[in-house]
Design a protein around this motif. Structure first.
Motif, PDB file in Angstrom:
ATOM      1  N   LEU A 232      64.331  11.509  -7.170  1.00 14.04           N
ATOM      2  CA  LEU A 232      65.261  12.576  -7.501  1.00 14.04           C
ATOM      3  C   LEU A 232      66.242  12.731  -6.351  1.00 14.04           C
ATOM      4  O   LEU A 232      65.997  12.267  -5.238  1.00 14.04           O
ATOM      5  CB  LEU A 232      64.499  13.884  -7.722  1.00 14.04           C
ATOM      6  CG  LEU A 232      63.621  13.949  -8.976  1.00 14.04           C
ATOM      7  CD1 LEU A 232      62.531  15.010  -8.808  1.00 14.04           C
ATOM      8  CD2 LEU A 232      64.465  14.243 -10.211  1.00 14.04           C
ATOM      9  N   ASP A 233      67.354  13.388  -6.615  1.00 11.17           N
ATOM     10  CA  ASP A 233      68.342  13.612  -5.564  1.00 11.17           C
ATOM     11  C   ASP A 233      68.104  14.968  -4.901  1.00 11.17           C
ATOM     12  O   ASP A 233      67.869  15.972  -5.584  1.00 11.17           O
ATOM     13  CB  ASP A 233      69.761  13.577  -6.146  1.00 11.17           C
ATOM     14  CG  ASP A 233      70.142  12.200  -6.651  1.00 11.17           C
ATOM     15  OD1 ASP A 233      69.727  11.206  -6.026  1.00 11.17           O
ATOM     16  OD2 ASP A 233      70.853  12.113  -7.670  1.00 11.17           O
ATOM     17  N   TYR A 234      68.184  14.967  -3.586  1.00 12.80           N
ATOM     18  CA  TYR A 234      68.087  16.190  -2.792  1.00 12.80           C
ATOM     19  C   TYR A 234      69.185  16.150  -1.744  1.00 12.80           C
ATOM     20  O   TYR A 234      69.750  15.096  -1.449  1.00 12.80           O
ATOM     21  CB  TYR A 234      66.739  16.290  -2.075  1.00 12.80           C
ATOM     22  CG  TYR A 234      65.522  16.182  -2.959  1.00 12.80           C
ATOM     23  CD1 TYR A 234      64.924  17.312  -3.503  1.00 12.80           C
ATOM     24  CD2 TYR A 234      64.942  14.938  -3.235  1.00 12.80           C
ATOM     25  CE1 TYR A 234      63.794  17.213  -4.301  1.00 12.80           C
ATOM     26  CE2 TYR A 234      63.817  14.830  -4.037  1.00 12.80           C
ATOM     27  CZ  TYR A 234      63.249  15.968  -4.568  1.00 12.80           C
ATOM     28  OH  TYR A 234      62.131  15.866  -5.357  1.00 12.80           O
ATOM     29  N   ARG A 235      69.454  17.297  -1.160  1.00 12.33           N
ATOM     30  CA  ARG A 235      70.316  17.334   0.012  1.00 12.33           C
ATOM     31  C   ARG A 235      69.471  17.685   1.229  1.00 12.33           C
ATOM     32  O   ARG A 235      68.568  18.520   1.163  1.00 12.33           O
ATOM     33  CB  ARG A 235      71.435  18.368  -0.148  1.00 12.33           C
ATOM     34  CG  ARG A 235      72.494  17.942  -1.138  1.00 12.33           C
ATOM     35  CD  ARG A 235      73.243  16.705  -0.685  1.00 12.33           C
ATOM     36  NE  ARG A 235      74.157  16.980   0.429  1.00 12.33           N
ATOM     37  CZ  ARG A 235      74.698  16.050   1.204  1.00 12.33           C
ATOM     38  NH1 ARG A 235      74.378  14.778   1.032  1.00 12.33           N
ATOM     39  NH2 ARG A 235      75.527  16.389   2.169  1.00 12.33           N
TER      40      ARG A 235
ATOM     41  N   ALA B  48      63.441  17.717   2.387  1.00  8.41           N
ATOM     42  CA  ALA B  48      64.401  18.003   1.317  1.00  8.41           C
ATOM     43  C   ALA B  48      64.626  19.510   1.248  1.00  8.41           C
ATOM     44  O   ALA B  48      63.662  20.277   1.296  1.00  8.41           O
ATOM     45  CB  ALA B  48      63.871  17.487  -0.018  1.00  8.41           C
ATOM     46  N   TYR B  49      65.884  19.932   1.129  1.00  4.29           N
ATOM     47  CA  TYR B  49      66.200  21.358   1.132  1.00  4.29           C
ATOM     48  C   TYR B  49      66.774  21.848  -0.189  1.00  4.29           C
ATOM     49  O   TYR B  49      66.442  22.941  -0.632  1.00  4.29           O
ATOM     50  CB  TYR B  49      67.163  21.677   2.281  1.00  4.29           C
ATOM     51  CG  TYR B  49      66.503  21.555   3.625  1.00  4.29           C
ATOM     52  CD1 TYR B  49      65.776  22.615   4.164  1.00  4.29           C
ATOM     53  CD2 TYR B  49      66.557  20.363   4.341  1.00  4.29           C
ATOM     54  CE1 TYR B  49      65.134  22.492   5.393  1.00  4.29           C
ATOM     55  CE2 TYR B  49      65.918  20.230   5.569  1.00  4.29           C
ATOM     56  CZ  TYR B  49      65.206  21.295   6.090  1.00  4.29           C
ATOM     57  OH  TYR B  49      64.563  21.177   7.291  1.00  4.29           O
ATOM     58  N   TYR B  50      67.633  21.055  -0.810  1.00  2.91           N
ATOM     59  CA  TYR B  50      68.256  21.511  -2.048  1.00  2.91           C
ATOM     60  C   TYR B  50      68.086  20.471  -3.147  1.00  2.91           C
ATOM     61  O   TYR B  50      68.458  19.308  -2.962  1.00  2.91           O
ATOM     62  CB  TYR B  50      69.762  21.752  -1.851  1.00  2.91           C
ATOM     63  CG  TYR B  50      70.090  22.827  -0.859  1.00  2.91           C
ATOM     64  CD1 TYR B  50      69.924  24.176  -1.176  1.00  2.91           C
ATOM     65  CD2 TYR B  50      70.576  22.505   0.403  1.00  2.91           C
ATOM     66  CE1 TYR B  50      70.229  25.170  -0.265  1.00  2.91           C
ATOM     67  CE2 TYR B  50      70.885  23.492   1.329  1.00  2.91           C
ATOM     68  CZ  TYR B  50      70.709  24.818   0.983  1.00  2.91           C
ATOM     69  OH  TYR B  50      71.001  25.801   1.891  1.00  2.91           O
ATOM     70  N   PRO B  51      67.538  20.846  -4.286  1.00  3.12           N
ATOM     71  CA  PRO B  51      67.572  19.935  -5.437  1.00  3.12           C
ATOM     72  C   PRO B  51      68.990  19.838  -5.983  1.00  3.12           C
ATOM     73  O   PRO B  51      69.767  20.798  -5.901  1.00  3.12           O
ATOM     74  CB  PRO B  51      66.640  20.621  -6.444  1.00  3.12           C
ATOM     75  CG  PRO B  51      66.672  22.063  -6.080  1.00  3.12           C
ATOM     76  CD  PRO B  51      66.874  22.125  -4.592  1.00  3.12           C
ATOM     77  N   VAL B  52      69.330  18.700  -6.505  1.00  2.00           N
ATOM     78  CA  VAL B  52      70.662  18.489  -7.088  1.00  2.00           C
ATOM     79  C   VAL B  52      70.510  18.563  -8.607  1.00  2.00           C
ATOM     80  O   VAL B  52      70.197  17.576  -9.265  1.00  2.00           O
ATOM     81  CB  VAL B  52      71.256  17.135  -6.657  1.00  2.00           C
ATOM     82  CG1 VAL B  52      72.665  16.964  -7.220  1.00  2.00           C
ATOM     83  CG2 VAL B  52      71.276  17.024  -5.128  1.00  2.00           C
TER      84      VAL B  52
ATOM     85  N   ARG C 299      71.370  14.190 -14.918  1.00  2.00           N
ATOM     86  CA  ARG C 299      70.539  13.021 -14.627  1.00  2.00           C
ATOM     87  C   ARG C 299      69.232  13.432 -13.946  1.00  2.00           C
ATOM     88  O   ARG C 299      68.140  12.999 -14.328  1.00  2.00           O
ATOM     89  CB  ARG C 299      71.325  12.053 -13.738  1.00  2.00           C
ATOM     90  CG  ARG C 299      70.531  10.817 -13.262  1.00  2.00           C
ATOM     91  CD  ARG C 299      70.085  10.984 -11.824  1.00  2.00           C
ATOM     92  NE  ARG C 299      69.284   9.845 -11.367  1.00  2.00           N
ATOM     93  CZ  ARG C 299      68.552   9.820 -10.270  1.00  2.00           C
ATOM     94  NH1 ARG C 299      68.484  10.894  -9.489  1.00  2.00           N
ATOM     95  NH2 ARG C 299      67.863   8.759  -9.936  1.00  2.00           N
ATOM     96  N   ASN C 300      69.312  14.293 -12.938  1.00  2.00           N
ATOM     97  CA  ASN C 300      68.117  14.693 -12.201  1.00  2.00           C
ATOM     98  C   ASN C 300      67.194  15.585 -13.021  1.00  2.00           C
ATOM     99  O   ASN C 300      65.972  15.469 -12.920  1.00  2.00           O
ATOM    100  CB  ASN C 300      68.526  15.408 -10.907  1.00  2.00           C
ATOM    101  CG  ASN C 300      69.010  14.442  -9.850  1.00  2.00           C
ATOM    102  OD1 ASN C 300      68.315  13.513  -9.472  1.00  2.00           O
ATOM    103  ND2 ASN C 300      70.223  14.652  -9.372  1.00  2.00           N
ATOM    104  N   ASN C 301      67.764  16.473 -13.810  1.00  2.00           N
ATOM    105  CA  ASN C 301      66.919  17.341 -14.629  1.00  2.00           C
ATOM    106  C   ASN C 301      66.123  16.534 -15.656  1.00  2.00           C
ATOM    107  O   ASN C 301      64.961  16.835 -15.939  1.00  2.00           O
ATOM    108  CB  ASN C 301      67.773  18.404 -15.314  1.00  2.00           C
ATOM    109  CG  ASN C 301      68.325  19.416 -14.318  1.00  2.00           C
ATOM    110  OD1 ASN C 301      67.817  19.555 -13.208  1.00  2.00           O
ATOM    111  ND2 ASN C 301      69.375  20.118 -14.704  1.00  2.00           N
TER     112      ASN C 301
END
Length: 368
Positions: free
Chosen positions: A248-251, A315-319, A323-325
């Motif tokens: 998954l993508d995170y920031r 990881a701090y923020y989910p994107v 696509r990620n959901n």
């Protein structure tokens, strides 16, 4: 009959894990909390450094309209009456945030509430998108190009690591504009910061609960799975599943903290940097969170640098884009079959952005 050492093992000692552990103990359940870092508290953890309480992982201001949540946290700490205000800095000038009548006065010279609607209407005559295709088009349609360019574009692109035209419009539901001179960042009825800090508050929640720090649950998952009837997991679901469907993508965030030999560095707790040429998003001066802070001849500041996230990093923020959901839903379906005794919770476990009060309410609502 299966024999377990614990009724519940909780992975993560942030607010979700700590509240759940407290509730488990209240119900007479035998509980163990596992924390990957070297101390408890998750991302709300703070620490006294040279007599100043420093928020180690970004500014955390507790705010809520929920009386039940506010009453609950009062059991674990007294709160000061800190009211959060923020300035945005760009090109040597400062603007009040969130966008309000003062902001429009600083940019356009507005003096009355009706001036705001006139200004936005004029801005929309130049540019408006009835069906915005990206975040930039949606933001411009909501607040106009001028305010967007000054206060939103640079900050957003640094935060998410890409052009605003590449971000989906659904990331922002709305950009609130206050038609008054109210510069409070949050309008919730209850606001403040724990008098003795979040770390002390978490410790009180975990009073009487066994916890172990420095434990990487994912590396020893099957050992711990065999020791409890249920697992409450607040980490990344894709890591738990060995990224079998991809990550998954995170920031990520990098925090650079330093002591500065002046008594007051910036005159307030948080100033956002909205220019794209400034690499960090905000500067935090921690002593301003404590209204009774002793006047020291030095101060401590932290600058936040958004970063690309890679497996193995915090990881701090989910994107939360489409696509990620969808990928998260795929992981949840698979995990429910492979790990039927695991419950996922918190910002990372549920892959959604939570404010602190939302995290606590979710943990209070969990069936134990």
């Amino acid at each position: 009959m299966d024999s377990f050492d614990y009724d519940i093992i909780i992975v993560g000692s942030g607010l979700y894990g700590a509240v759940t552990a407290y509730r488990a103990r209240q119900k007479g359940l035998k509980c163990l909390v596992l924390e990957r870092r070297d101390d408890i508290g998750g991302n709300v953890r703070d620490k006294m450094i040279d007599g100043i309480n420093v928020h180690l992982y970004g500014a955390h201001i507790f705010h809520t309209d929920n009386e039940h949540v506010w009453s609950f946290v009062q059991h674990f700490s007294d709160f000061n009456n800190y009211i959060h205000t923020v300035l945005a800095h760009i090109d040597g000038r400062y603007y009040h945030m969130p966008v309000n009548l003062m902001t429009f006065h600083e940019i356009f010279g507005a003096k009355r509430p009706h001036d705001i609607s006139d200004i936005i209407t004029a801005e929309r005559r130049n540019e408006f998108y009835s069906c915005p295709k990206n975040l930039e088009q949606k933001a411009v349609s909501l607040i106009g190009r001028t305010v967007y360019e000054l206060l939103v574009k640079g900050y957003t692109e640094k935060q998410w690591g890409c052009a605003a035209t590449e971000l989906p419009a659904e990331i922002i539901e709305r950009l609130p504009v206050r038609t008054t001179f109210d510069s409070r960042y949050f309008s919730d009825r209850f606001q403040g910061i724990p008098v003795n800090g979040y770390h002390a508050m978490i410790r009180r929640m975990l009073d009487g609960v066994e916890f172990i720090t420095g434990v990487d649950f994912c590396k020893e998952r099957y050992y711990w799975l065999g020791r409890a009837r249920r697992i409450i997991y607040t980490g990344m679901i894709d890591e738990l599943m060995d990224y079998c469907f991809g990550s998954l993508d995170y920031r990520g965030l990098e925090f650079r903290t330093e002591r500065v030999e002046v008594s007051d560095y910036q005159g307030m707790a948080v100033i956002n940097e909205t220019s794209s040429v400034v690499p960090y998003t905000r500067t935090i001066e921690h002593k301003h969170f404590n209204l009774m802070q002793e006047r020291l001849p030095y101060t401590i500041i932290t600058r936040e640098y958004p970063s690309v996230w890679h497996p193995g990093c915090d990881a701090y923020y989910p994107v939360n884009n489409l696509r990620n959901n969808r990928l998260y839903a795929k992981y949840r379906d698979a995990a429910s079959c492979i790990f039927p005794n695991i419950i996922f919770g918190g910002r990372l476990g549920e892959y959604r952005y939570y404010d602190m009060d939302d995290v606590i309410l979710a943990a209070l609502s969990l069936e134990l």
